[in-house]
Motif scaffolding. Sequence first.
Motif, PDB file in Angstrom:
ATOM      1  N   TYR A  17       0.832  -1.208   0.000  1.00  0.00           N
ATOM      2  CA  TYR A  17       0.000   0.000   0.000  1.00  0.00           C
ATOM      3  C   TYR A  17       0.868   1.260   0.000  1.00  0.00           C
ATOM      4  N   VAL A  18       1.957   1.227   0.750  1.00  0.00           N
ATOM      5  CA  VAL A  18       2.844   2.398   0.816  1.00  0.00           C
ATOM      6  C   VAL A  18       3.620   2.567  -0.488  1.00  0.00           C
ATOM      7  N   TYR A  19       4.139   1.490  -1.023  1.00  0.00           N
ATOM      8  CA  TYR A  19       4.939   1.555  -2.254  1.00  0.00           C
ATOM      9  C   TYR A  19       4.131   2.135  -3.417  1.00  0.00           C
ATOM     10  N   TYR A  20       2.893   1.690  -3.551  1.00  0.00           N
ATOM     11  CA  TYR A  20       2.075   2.140  -4.685  1.00  0.00           C
ATOM     12  C   TYR A  20       1.345   3.458  -4.420  1.00  0.00           C
ATOM     13  N   GLY A  21       1.535   4.035  -3.233  1.00  0.00           N
ATOM     14  CA  GLY A  21       0.985   5.356  -2.958  1.00  0.00           C
ATOM     15  C   GLY A  21      -0.451   5.375  -2.474  1.00  0.00           C
ATOM     16  N   ALA A  22      -1.025   4.192  -2.213  1.00  0.00           N
ATOM     17  CA  ALA A  22      -2.370   4.162  -1.632  1.00  0.00           C
ATOM     18  C   ALA A  22      -2.320   4.652  -0.191  1.00  0.00           C
ATOM     19  N   ALA A  23      -1.138   4.550   0.417  1.00  0.00           N
ATOM     20  CA  ALA A  23      -0.884   5.110   1.744  1.00  0.00           C
ATOM     21  C   ALA A  23       0.396   5.932   1.676  1.00  0.00           C
ATOM     22  N   ASP A  24       0.418   7.032   2.412  1.00  0.00           N
ATOM     23  CA  ASP A  24       1.622   7.876   2.451  1.00  0.00           C
ATOM     24  C   ASP A  24       2.658   7.289   3.408  1.00  0.00           C
ATOM     25  N   LEU A  25       2.171   6.722   4.511  1.00  0.00           N
ATOM     26  CA  LEU A  25       3.046   6.162   5.540  1.00  0.00           C
ATOM     27  C   LEU A  25       2.478   4.831   6.007  1.00  0.00           C
ATOM     28  N   GLY A  26       3.323   4.060   6.679  1.00  0.00           N
ATOM     29  CA  GLY A  26       2.853   2.798   7.233  1.00  0.00           C
ATOM     30  C   GLY A  26       3.758   2.317   8.348  1.00  0.00           C
ATOM     31  N   ILE A  27       3.276   1.345   9.081  1.00  0.00           N
ATOM     32  CA  ILE A  27       4.075   0.684  10.107  1.00  0.00           C
ATOM     33  C   ILE A  27       4.095  -0.800   9.786  1.00  0.00           C
ATOM     34  N   ALA A  28       5.308  -1.346   9.665  1.00  0.00           N
ATOM     35  CA  ALA A  28       5.455  -2.747   9.279  1.00  0.00           C
ATOM     36  C   ALA A  28       6.680  -3.341   9.951  1.00  0.00           C
ATOM     37  N   GLY A  29       6.655  -4.635  10.162  1.00  0.00           N
ATOM     38  CA  GLY A  29       7.814  -5.334  10.721  1.00  0.00           C
ATOM     39  C   GLY A  29       8.941  -5.388   9.706  1.00  0.00           C
ATOM     40  N   LYS A  30      10.171  -5.387  10.194  1.00  0.00           N
ATOM     41  CA  LYS A  30      11.337  -5.469   9.307  1.00  0.00           C
ATOM     42  C   LYS A  30      11.296  -6.757   8.485  1.00  0.00           C
ATOM     43  N   ASP A  31      10.779  -7.835   9.081  1.00  0.00           N
ATOM     44  CA  ASP A  31      10.660  -9.107   8.361  1.00  0.00           C
ATOM     45  C   ASP A  31       9.775  -8.950   7.131  1.00  0.00           C
ATOM     46  N   VAL A  32       8.659  -8.255   7.285  1.00  0.00           N
ATOM     47  CA  VAL A  32       7.722  -8.037   6.184  1.00  0.00           C
ATOM     48  C   VAL A  32       8.344  -7.130   5.120  1.00  0.00           C
ATOM     49  N   ILE A  33       9.010  -6.067   5.554  1.00  0.00           N
ATOM     50  CA  ILE A  33       9.641  -5.134   4.614  1.00  0.00           C
ATOM     51  C   ILE A  33      10.678  -5.854   3.755  1.00  0.00           C
ATOM     52  N   ASP A  34      11.517  -6.660   4.392  1.00  0.00           N
ATOM     53  CA  ASP A  34      12.550  -7.387   3.649  1.00  0.00           C
ATOM     54  C   ASP A  34      11.949  -8.437   2.731  1.00  0.00           C
ATOM     55  N   GLU A  35      10.892  -9.094   3.184  1.00  0.00           N
ATOM     56  CA  GLU A  35      10.259 -10.125   2.357  1.00  0.00           C
ATOM     57  C   GLU A  35       9.618  -9.522   1.108  1.00  0.00           C
ATOM     58  N   LYS A  36       8.953  -8.385   1.259  1.00  0.00           N
ATOM     59  CA  LYS A  36       8.313  -7.756   0.100  1.00  0.00           C
ATOM     60  C   LYS A  36       9.342  -7.150  -0.850  1.00  0.00           C
ATOM     61  N   GLY A  37      10.421  -6.588  -0.297  1.00  0.00           N
ATOM     62  CA  GLY A  37      11.502  -6.066  -1.137  1.00  0.00           C
ATOM     63  C   GLY A  37      11.126  -4.869  -1.997  1.00  0.00           C
ATOM     64  N   LEU A  38      10.170  -4.073  -1.551  1.00  0.00           N
ATOM     65  CA  LEU A  38       9.733  -2.915  -2.319  1.00  0.00           C
ATOM     66  C   LEU A  38      10.500  -1.662  -1.903  1.00  0.00           C
ATOM     67  N   GLU A  39      10.637  -0.731  -2.839  1.00  0.00           N
ATOM     68  CA  GLU A  39      11.408   0.483  -2.584  1.00  0.00           C
ATOM     69  C   GLU A  39      10.568   1.504  -1.807  1.00  0.00           C
ATOM     70  N   VAL A  40      10.668   1.432  -0.500  1.00  0.00           N
ATOM     71  CA  VAL A  40      10.022   2.427   0.352  1.00  0.00           C
ATOM     72  C   VAL A  40      11.089   3.042   1.254  1.00  0.00           C
ATOM     73  N   TYR A  41      10.829   4.275   1.671  1.00  0.00           N
ATOM     74  CA  TYR A  41      11.735   4.952   2.594  1.00  0.00           C
ATOM     75  C   TYR A  41      11.472   4.428   4.002  1.00  0.00           C
ATOM     76  N   GLU A  42      12.535   4.059   4.699  1.00  0.00           N
ATOM     77  CA  GLU A  42      12.415   3.445   6.029  1.00  0.00           C
ATOM     78  C   GLU A  42      13.210   4.276   7.036  1.00  0.00           C
ATOM     79  N   PRO A  43      12.626   5.378   7.536  1.00  0.00           N
ATOM     80  CA  PRO A  43      13.404   6.307   8.351  1.00  0.00           C
ATOM     81  C   PRO A  43      13.606   5.901   9.803  1.00  0.00           C
ATOM     82  N   LEU A  44      12.691   5.082  10.365  1.00  0.00           N
ATOM     83  CA  LEU A  44      12.756   4.861  11.813  1.00  0.00           C
ATOM     84  C   LEU A  44      12.526   3.411  12.221  1.00  0.00           C
ATOM     85  N   ASP A  45      13.359   2.960  13.166  1.00  0.00           N
ATOM     86  CA  ASP A  45      13.102   1.736  13.920  1.00  0.00           C
ATOM     87  C   ASP A  45      12.250   2.153  15.112  1.00  0.00           C
TER      88      ASP A  45
END
Length: 211
Positions: free
Chosen positions: A60-88
Amino acid sequence: MEKDRLTFALPKGRLLDDAVKLLLQVGIDASATLEETRKLIFESGEFRFILVKPMDVPTYVYYGAADLGIAGKDVIDEKGLEVYEPLDLKFGFCRLCVAEPVDVAEPYDIEKLSFIKVATKFPKITDKYFRSRGVHPEIIELYGSVEIAPLLGLSDRIVDLVQTGSTLKANGLREVDTILVSTARLIVNRASLKTRYDRIKPLIDAIKNNV
């Protein structure tokens, strides 16, 4: 107001409570997402919240349906999409681990492996991990009850998320390797960051001061 709202993708399940608490600390009320309802879209002031499956947040964040999101690092790495990840965000701690039956005939030793048959809901991370170590994996994708796969002869090992290890233990399994340590992260659509920088950057800074 409709076009001016920032859209926030929030994950259903174990991360949601802590995500809502964190947002409340910076003056964003997403508490409606915790209500027992079939609704998936909520609005509060300058924000719209969409409640989606954890694995779908980066999409949803990658395609712009959402501006921001909260996701686990496991999910982010698995999807492999180019999103900005500013904060742990420093909650939702868990480990993505390799596990095997406690009574396995040949205990796990990655230095001696050339092939492994592994069941997981994280095929991309699993494949990359083993191939980087010279091991050829046969990946069996499962999306529930991964722990029973070795017990039924479906796989030799599993790769799954572990928090306390109690579920593994209850099913006769033990951790033998850690692939990654995961926590919740703030992610941002790259185009939104540029076009709505004056609103998103202060929000990132406010959240940063509360983690």
